[in-house]
Design an enzyme around this catalytic site. Structure first.
Site, PDB file in Angstrom:
ATOM      1  N   GLU A 150       5.912  -5.115  -2.065  1.00 19.38           N
ATOM      2  CA  GLU A 150       7.152  -5.207  -1.286  1.00 19.38           C
ATOM      3  C   GLU A 150       7.286  -6.699  -1.598  1.00 19.38           C
ATOM      4  O   GLU A 150       6.731  -7.809  -1.690  1.00 19.38           O
ATOM      5  CB  GLU A 150       7.030  -5.296   0.233  1.00 19.38           C
ATOM      6  CG  GLU A 150       8.081  -4.856   1.366  1.00 19.38           C
ATOM      7  CD  GLU A 150       7.670  -4.711   2.536  1.00 19.38           C
ATOM      8  OE1 GLU A 150       7.002  -3.763   2.816  1.00 19.38           O
ATOM      9  OE2 GLU A 150       8.361  -5.351   3.471  1.00 19.38           O
ATOM     10  N   GLU A 169       1.105  -2.820   5.450  1.00 21.23           N
ATOM     11  CA  GLU A 169       0.676  -3.927   6.526  1.00 21.23           C
ATOM     12  C   GLU A 169       0.126  -3.481   7.813  1.00 21.23           C
ATOM     13  O   GLU A 169       0.351  -4.077   8.851  1.00 21.23           O
ATOM     14  CB  GLU A 169       2.009  -4.787   6.980  1.00 21.23           C
ATOM     15  CG  GLU A 169       2.704  -5.415   5.653  1.00 21.23           C
ATOM     16  CD  GLU A 169       3.762  -6.304   6.028  1.00 21.23           C
ATOM     17  OE1 GLU A 169       4.339  -6.396   7.157  1.00 21.23           O
ATOM     18  OE2 GLU A 169       4.300  -6.814   4.972  1.00 21.23           O
TER      19      GLU A 169
HETATM   20  C1  GAL Z   1       7.483  -6.353   5.907  1.00 23.84           C
HETATM   21  C2  GAL Z   1       7.574  -4.916   6.246  1.00 23.84           C
HETATM   22  C3  GAL Z   1       8.828  -4.219   6.454  1.00 23.84           C
HETATM   23  C4  GAL Z   1       9.762  -5.174   6.909  1.00 23.84           C
HETATM   24  C5  GAL Z   1       9.918  -6.473   6.122  1.00 23.84           C
HETATM   25  C6  GAL Z   1      11.034  -7.345   6.532  1.00 23.84           C
HETATM   26  O1  GAL Z   1       6.524  -6.942   6.155  1.00 23.84           O
HETATM   27  O2  GAL Z   1       6.434  -4.239   5.572  1.00 23.84           O
HETATM   28  O3  GAL Z   1       8.553  -2.990   7.103  1.00 23.84           O
HETATM   29  O4  GAL Z   1       9.660  -5.396   8.159  1.00 23.84           O
HETATM   30  O5  GAL Z   1       8.968  -7.015   6.064  1.00 23.84           O
HETATM   31  O6  GAL Z   1      10.968  -8.404   5.916  1.00 23.84           O
END
Ligand code: GAL
Length: 807
Positions: A500, A424
């Site tokens: 993710e 991100e």
């Molecule tokens: C994502 C990020 C992670 C964590 C997660 C929490 O956007 O890549 O590091 O912050 O959100 O939902």
């Protein structure tokens, strides 16, 4: 102290010398001196560190606390989370004292003979901005706390005692989670001949892999001239399976191909490891010898077949993990990592993403041995900041060096099947970011032409427009499930990775009413509901991902945020105090599974049945009230009974994402007694059952160790789960009894954790309250074998003792 150090080093030297005449690796583990704060002249040899604390490395100076809401309090708008107005974030980085300066000093001895050797000093991670001094002289520095790096210290060594001093500095506003502090990963000396194999100079690939034969390519970089190389491959039983000797090198590199007949192919199901031993000769004189474990496996990514391992298409059943180990903080510990990975094995998880930085060597060794596919990540930031003092400060000077070291140090691990240049990164916007993405990806390709590169992207629309997503080997999408189809259409690769997913939030054993789906839901006790219906404004419930995984052949898998809870980032309570660790895990900070673990297990673990019921059945005050019951199971139907009365059969069906994967009885009326679920097979026959009974008052303590025998090496751990039962033996799911811990015999009390994200109790005091009826005590071996006994007691409870053997 000094005497002990000498003995330790000398002993190690003698041992390694007799084992192997060439190089010696001396891990600088014990008898470090540590001081938190500035110290004048602390780099000099004659500095008096007698008053400093004696510690062992790996060491995390911040994990001992105390928690304090003022530490690294960040008044910011987290733009990645869609915030526009700054708010005061407490606990974002764990509220533990990691900021500021810390010094480490260590004396070690060098023999006269070693002054003619090449000596490297290797750090597997140092948090952060290390400045390294030897005998008062600065020998080097680094920046990124997660990077591996080494210095050639041959010219700075003295005969006899040498003094190593390391200064570390952690800035405020440098992280989005708990980074830890100090020498949290091993530090070692590598002592070898000047004519020797380079550090990380062995590259093993398997360019041809069939059931019949494998071609193993071994490139060995070395220093000096007129040398020859003998290479032997051993199987897991230590039998020679191939050997080759060559005097021919090109530009200080040997390039050999060895044939392995009928190879045993590495996979998560068959984590078979071979070993390459390379021996460097000058005439008949053995100059150096390096042993490297590797696996024979092929990987391929394509639009036609998605991800293939050894020719078979499979999807990543993965979890993202931060590097902290809960109550141990970031000080790496192999027993703790092994336990994490054993829990993940039971889950049916097959893959790990090291979010958002370089993994420890220990974790990769275990991934090879235990069978996990690994996505090794490098950065959470490039040039554009997410946090003011993040990696953006170092990107220009260090990014290439950090990637090079990551690849060279870890490329022989068969578990690594993909690299990630970033997570991100705000550089997703704009043409400069596209160039950076390509530049970094090319460095990975240059260093390792065998593995693809991804980025976890959250600005998916922007990356479609700018071309950022199109240039990646693997387009990774973080959340944004609604954009998967469009990304698949627009990006040229022909597949999408859920780099993710989910970010569903819950607190173990806590259930909230009414039971309803909600985004960023907050409660006065700062807990989230374990009905698994709460998520973040940018994220989603697990089932939304499951449908993508199951229905779209071009989705190659997912990495769930997260496997385990971690310190810091207490969303949705970023602005609430006390709240200091995450709610995202399927497993809590103590390593105890939450309900959500069983939802994933019901689809990931195909070897074993899953039949799990929630909530607990201790609802004094809810008599007569609607209390929904959910069942996470590998069966597709089940019947539920309250005190013997059927509540009906539920069958998984497509009417909503949740009904497709969970069995839900939403109208159950609570009455104390027994809740029973009977799973049915396709013919309606009873296949399995589970019962929960309303518990009475806590009566007796129950202890269960993950390992009853551990190694007497002063660092092995047993994790003892502590719970309480009523006088009939029923677990008490809401118990909060305050307990005390005492260890006698050949061991020590190490730490304790109950998984409560709002607890400010120290992990290092031998007392803690149960959270939802459970907690975990960590006990540690000494170097003396024998038995250690852990006694756990609490007021009005029958106490319990468990004995652990240390060998
Ligand atoms: C994502 C990020 C992670 C964590 C997660 C929490 O956007 O890549 O590091 O912050 O959100 O939902």
């Amino acid at each position: 102290m000094l005497k002990n150090t000498l003995v330790h080093v000398v002993l190690l030297f003698t041992f390694t010398l007799s084992a192997q005449q060439t190089r010696r690796v001396v891990t600088l583990e014990e008898d470090w001196k540590f001081h938190k704060g500035e110290a004048t002249n602390a780099e000099t040899s004659d500095f008096d560190d007698a008053q400093w604390q004696t510690v062992s490395v790996p060491h995390d100076w911040a994990i001992y606390g105390p928690f304090d809401k003022e530490i690294d309090k960040q008044t910011v708008a987290i733009t990645q989370n869609g915030e526009t107005i700054p708010t005061e974030k407490t606990g974002r980085t764990g509220a533990l004292p990691f900021t500021g300066t810390g010094w480490y000093r260590k004396n070690f001895n060098i023999d006269a003979a070693d002054l003619n050797k090449k000596v490297l000093l290797l750090f597997e991670g140092a948090m952060s901005e290390p400045e390294v001094y030897l005998n008062g002289k600065k020998i080097g520095e680094w920046a990124y706390g997660y990077a591996y790096f080494y210095f050639n210290i041959s010219d700075a060594l003295l005969e006899g005692q040498n003094t190593l001093a390391v200064k570390l500095s952690n800035a405020e506003f440098s992280s989005r989670w708990y980074p830890g502090a100090g020498l949290y990963r091993p530090v070692s000396l590598i002592i070898k001949d000047p004519a020797s194999i380079d550090q990380w100079g062995t590259t093993i690939t398997t360019p041809v892999v069939t059931q019949e034969v494998a071609k193993v390519n071994i490139k060995t970089n070395f220093s000096s001239k007129n040398l020859s190389l003998k290479t032997t491959i051993y199987d897991a039983q230590n039998l020679v399976v191939a050997q080759q000797q060559t005097p021919v090198s090109y530009d200080q590199q040997f390039d050999q191909n060895l044939k392995v007949v009928k190879p045993s192919l590495w996979s998560p199901e068959n984590p078979y490891l071979y070993k390459v031993v390379t021996q460097l000769y000058s005439g008949d004189d053995l100059k150096d010898e390096v042993a490297t474990k590797f696996g024979i496996r092929s990987i391929n990514y394509s639009a036609e077949n998605g991800f293939q391992l050894n020719g078979e298409t499979r999807k990543f059943k993965g979890v993202c993990l931060h590097h902290d180990l809960g109550p141990l903080g970031t000080a790496v510990n192999k027993a703790a990592l092994r336990r994490q990975m054993q829990i993940l094995k039971d889950l049916g998880c097959s893959a790990i993403r090291s979010a958002h930085n370089m993994p420890s060597f220990e974790q990769l060794e275990l991934a090879d041995e235990m069978g996990f596919l690994f996505l090794a990540e490098s950065f959470d930031e490039w040039k554009k900041p997410k946090v003011k003092n993040g990696y953006n400060r170092f990107f220009d000077d260090y990014a290439e060096k950090d990637v090079v070291n990551l690849v060279r140090a870890t490329r022989n691990h068969p578990s690594i099947v993909m690299w990630s240049t970033g997570n991100e990164v705000p550089d997703q916007y704009g043409s400069a970011g596209v160039k950076r993405a390509l530049w970094l990806q090319n460095i990975f390709h240059r260093e390792d032409p065998t593995r693809p590169v991804t980025v976890g992207m959250d600005q998916v629309k922007a990356t479609m427009e700018s071309g950022f997503g199109a240039i990646l080997d693997i387009p990774g999408l973080n959340y944004r499930v609604h954009l998967y189809e469009e990304a698949y259409e627009k990006f040229p690769q022909g597949f999408i990775l859920g780099s993710e997913t989910a970010s569903t939030v819950s607190s173990r054993g806590i259930y909230k009413f009414p039971v309803e789906k909600a985004s960023m839901k907050e409660y006065p006790d700062f807990q989230s509901s374990s009905y698994d219906l709460e998520y973040c404004s940018w994220s989603n419930l697990p089932e939304t991902d499951f449908m993508m995984q199951d229905d779209k052949p071009w989705v190659i898998g997912e990495f769930v945020w997260t496997g385990f809870d971690y310190l810091g980032e207490p969303t949705p309570y970023d602005t609430s105090w006390p709240s200091r660790s995450s709610y995202f895990g399927m497993i809590d900070l103590a390593g105890i599974p939450k309900d959500r673990y069983y939802l994933y297990r019901s689809r990931w673990n195909t070897e074993d049945e899953t039949l799990h019921m929630l909530p607990h059945w201790n609802w004094e005050g809810r008599e007569g009230k609607k209390t929904p019951v959910f069942v996470y199971t590998s069966y597709d139907r089940a019947e539920l009974f309250v005190n013997g009365k059927s509540q009906g059969i539920r069958i998984k069906n497509d009417s909503t994402p949740q009904t497709r994967y969970r069995l839900m009885w939403n109208d159950v009326i609570y009455e104390p007694g027994t809740l029973k679920v009977v799973a049915l097979d396709k013919n309606g026959k009873q296949a399995a059952e589970k019962t929960i009974t309303t518990a009475g008052k806590p009566h007796q303590i129950i202890l269960e160790a993950d390992r009853k025998t551990i190694t007497a090496n002063g660092k092995d751990l047993s994790f003892v789960t502590v719970s309480v039962v009523d006088k009939n033996g029923n677990p008490c799911p809401t118990a909060t009894n305050a307990l005390k811990f005492k260890v006698t015999g050949k061991g020590n009390f190490k730490a304790v954790c109950n998984g409560d994200p709002t607890s400010l109790a120290s992990f290092y005091e031998p007392q803690m309250k149960l959270f939802s009826g459970k907690l975990v005590v960590l006990v540690e071996s000494t170097k003396n074998p024998g038995n250690l006994n852990l006694e756990v007691s609490g007021k009005q409870l029958k106490k319990a003792t468990i004995s652990i053997t240390t060998l």
